[in-house]
Design a protein around this motif. Structure first.
Motif, short mmCIF file in Angstrom:
data_model
loop_
_atom_site.label_atom_id
_atom_site.label_comp_id
_atom_site.label_asym_id
_atom_site.label_seq_id
_atom_site.Cartn_x
_atom_site.Cartn_y
_atom_site.Cartn_z
N UNK A 28 0.84 -1.21 0.00
CA UNK A 28 0.00 0.00 0.00
C UNK A 28 0.87 1.25 0.00
N UNK A 29 1.99 1.21 0.71
CA UNK A 29 2.90 2.36 0.79
C UNK A 29 4.02 2.27 -0.26
N UNK A 30 4.56 1.07 -0.45
CA UNK A 30 5.69 0.91 -1.37
C UNK A 30 5.33 1.27 -2.81
N UNK A 31 4.09 0.99 -3.21
CA UNK A 31 3.67 1.29 -4.57
C UNK A 31 3.36 2.77 -4.78
N UNK A 32 3.42 3.55 -3.71
CA UNK A 32 3.19 4.99 -3.83
C UNK A 32 4.40 5.82 -3.39
N UNK A 33 5.52 5.15 -3.12
CA UNK A 33 6.67 5.84 -2.51
C UNK A 33 7.36 6.83 -3.44
N UNK A 34 7.13 6.74 -4.75
CA UNK A 34 7.72 7.68 -5.70
C UNK A 34 6.67 8.59 -6.32
N UNK A 35 5.58 8.78 -5.60
CA UNK A 35 4.54 9.70 -6.06
C UNK A 35 3.48 9.06 -6.95
N UNK A 36 3.45 7.74 -7.04
CA UNK A 36 2.45 7.07 -7.86
C UNK A 36 1.05 7.20 -7.26
N UNK A 37 0.05 7.01 -8.09
CA UNK A 37 -1.33 6.91 -7.63
C UNK A 37 -1.73 5.44 -7.66
N UNK A 38 -2.23 4.94 -6.55
CA UNK A 38 -2.60 3.53 -6.44
C UNK A 38 -4.12 3.39 -6.57
N UNK A 39 -4.55 2.59 -7.54
CA UNK A 39 -5.97 2.33 -7.76
C UNK A 39 -6.29 0.93 -7.25
N UNK A 60 -3.15 -11.15 7.39
CA UNK A 60 -2.71 -10.18 6.38
C UNK A 60 -3.89 -9.42 5.77
N UNK A 61 -5.00 -10.14 5.52
CA UNK A 61 -6.18 -9.48 4.95
C UNK A 61 -6.70 -8.39 5.88
N UNK A 62 -6.76 -8.68 7.16
CA UNK A 62 -7.22 -7.67 8.13
C UNK A 62 -6.24 -6.50 8.23
N UNK A 63 -4.95 -6.80 8.15
CA UNK A 63 -3.96 -5.73 8.22
C UNK A 63 -4.08 -4.79 7.02
N UNK A 64 -4.26 -5.36 5.83
CA UNK A 64 -4.42 -4.54 4.63
C UNK A 64 -5.67 -3.67 4.74
N UNK A 65 -6.77 -4.27 5.18
CA UNK A 65 -8.02 -3.52 5.30
C UNK A 65 -7.86 -2.34 6.26
N UNK A 66 -7.14 -2.54 7.36
CA UNK A 66 -6.93 -1.45 8.32
C UNK A 66 -6.11 -0.33 7.70
N UNK A 67 -5.08 -0.70 6.92
CA UNK A 67 -4.25 0.33 6.30
C UNK A 67 -5.05 1.14 5.28
N UNK A 68 -5.86 0.43 4.48
CA UNK A 68 -6.67 1.13 3.48
C UNK A 68 -7.65 2.08 4.16
N UNK A 69 -8.29 1.61 5.23
CA UNK A 69 -9.27 2.45 5.93
C UNK A 69 -8.63 3.72 6.48
#
Length: 446
Positions: A28-39, A60-69
């Motif tokens: 969630x963070x690594x794919x946006x670390x250079x200013x990208x937009x994550x869809x 892992x599923x619960x962790x991802x959901x918390x980060x997105x929220x």
């Protein structure tokens, strides 16, 4: 979808598959670390909801959901959930299939938002998904997720060197060693093994294995044992140097993390369990776990009858077999193992439970670790409290999650690559099958 406000320069637009986020919630963070937009396709949210109760990956599923929220709550514009998609021009896709909905989302992002980005990329860990997407998508790039992949496809075998008997020294306790010379001996990591050719017994031949500790290489006694077992020779083909090294690392109190990597029948699990039993007086308990992954990664856990303990039974059978083998060595062994099981000094746990618990003075064994992701490795290792030793065993040639993990991206390879060489870490790579001639033949030729 619409883009609000101005934008000084175009960035990348990345559409992410569910398996990427399960593999590494921090994507969630690594794919946006250079200013990208994550869809994030809406179907990904739905899939996370369906996975939240799954053994091993529910954490892992619960962790991802918390980060997105959390990110959505602060209205961060670099993360967008795409809920409306169209299938015009994508007749090959089935709107009922989650993978096809993710592929369609990537095309819609390109069509609707492409002008704001220098490129649109669909990122997936699934080889079949990537293959389908490349055949269907127009002007959308398709890539694997490689933020945590290792350069090497697994650790190398034990190094071999020459050591003459004149170079050997003996300390006051009768332990033999020789001085480590990098220019002569080459690169040998801390706690790494060295198989030594020597004339110590007369003619030059493989004579012993040593372990490097700083500027000393200590000869491992050939009679090293644990709970009644010693390194196993087969067919008179000489000492099993890998098992000697592994057993020494497992018994070394200064080494807190041991990785045992090798093919089927090399003795990894048996050595780990025996070493734990040998040292039980130093630990409160032995905890053993393995990923609940079926052959070919088929998800049949929910169809198995009974509670979680009953569902875990098929995966724990090899571990019970190891305990059974050790019990048969002597009546004393049998009584000790029976007593420790009854008093829960030897326990079997699910990985989700382990990842939510701190372990103190525990000998923790994770079997079949090649089926774990790098993120899962981190969440397990960080549970180690004072006095705990962790052992990971696995075979990167037998990855069951092959659609999502490779010899370079699995957690065992990644963790060995990152952690080897530290004074707390020992790594042994096995190259000799001791199960049977038939198992050896299959390991070498199939």
């Amino acid at each position: 979808m619409s883009k609000k406000g101005g934008q000084k320069s175009k960035n990348e637009g990345i559409v992410v598959d569910t398996n990427v986020l399960i593999h590494d919630p921090n994507a969630i963070f690594k794919l946006r670390e250079k200013g990208e937009t994550l869809y994030i396709p809406y179907v990904v949210i739905q899939e996370l909801d369906g996975l939240k109760s799954r053994p091993d990956i529910g954490f892992d599923a619960n962790e991802v959901a918390s980060k997105i929220e959390k990110i959505r709550q602060v209205k961060e514009p670099s993360l967008v959930v795409v809920s409306k998609i169209k299938f015009e021009g994508l007749e090959q896709l089935d709107p009922r299939e989650p993978d096809d909905r993710i592929i369609a989302t990537a095309q819609c992002v390109k069509n609707d938002m492409g002008r704001w980005h220098n490129r649109i990329v669909l990122v997936s860990r699934d080889k079949i998904m990537r293959l389908k997407a490349r055949e269907i998508l127009k002007d959308v790039e398709v890539e694997d997720y490689e933020k945590d992949s290792s350069k090497e496809a697994g650790p190398s075998l034990i190094k071999e060197i020459n050591v003459s008997k004149e170079k050997l020294r003996e300390d006051k306790n009768g332990n033999f060693f020789f001085f480590y010379q990098p220019l002569k001996h080459g690169d040998v990591e801390e706690n790494g093994g060295i198989i030594c050719y020597s004339d110590v017994y007369g003619s030059w031949d493989k004579a012993f294995v040593a372990i490097r500790k700083g500027d000393h290489c200590w000869v491992i006694p050939p009679d090293v044992r644990a709970f009644g077992i010693s390194p196993l020779e087969r067919n008179g083909d000489g000492p099993n140097w890998e098992q000697c090294l592994a057993l020494w690392q497992l018994l070394d109190k200064e080494i807190k993390l041991v990785f045992l990597q090798g093919g089927a029948g090399t003795g990894k699990t048996l050595l780990a369990v025996a070493a734990g039993l040998e040292q039980l007086r130093d630990y409160r308990q032995i905890v053993i776990a393995r990923p609940m992954v079926h052959l070919e990664d088929e998800d049949n856990v929910g169809y198995l009858k009974g509670d979680l303990e009953a569902k875990m039974a098929p995966w724990l059978k090899p571990l019970h077999q190891a305990l059974g083998f050790l019990s048969e060595i002597s009546e004393k062994n049998s009584k000790i193992i029976k007593d420790k099981l009854e008093n829960q000094k030897i326990t079997f746990e699910s990985l989700d439970y382990i990842r939510g618990t701190t372990y103190r003075k525990t000998f923790l064994i994770i079997d079949e670790a090649q089926n774990l992701t790098p993120h899962q490795f981190k969440t397990i290792i960080t549970r180690a409290g004072e006095g705990t030793k962790m052992v990971f065993t696995g075979d990167i040639g037998q990855i069951d999650r092959r659609r999502r993990l490779t010899s370079r991206s699995n957690g065992l390879t990644y963790s060995i690559d990152r952690l080897r060489g530290d004074i707390l870490v020992g790594v042994t790579v096995f190259n000799k099958t001791v199960r049977s001639d038939l198992a050896d033949l299959a390991e070498r030729l199939l």
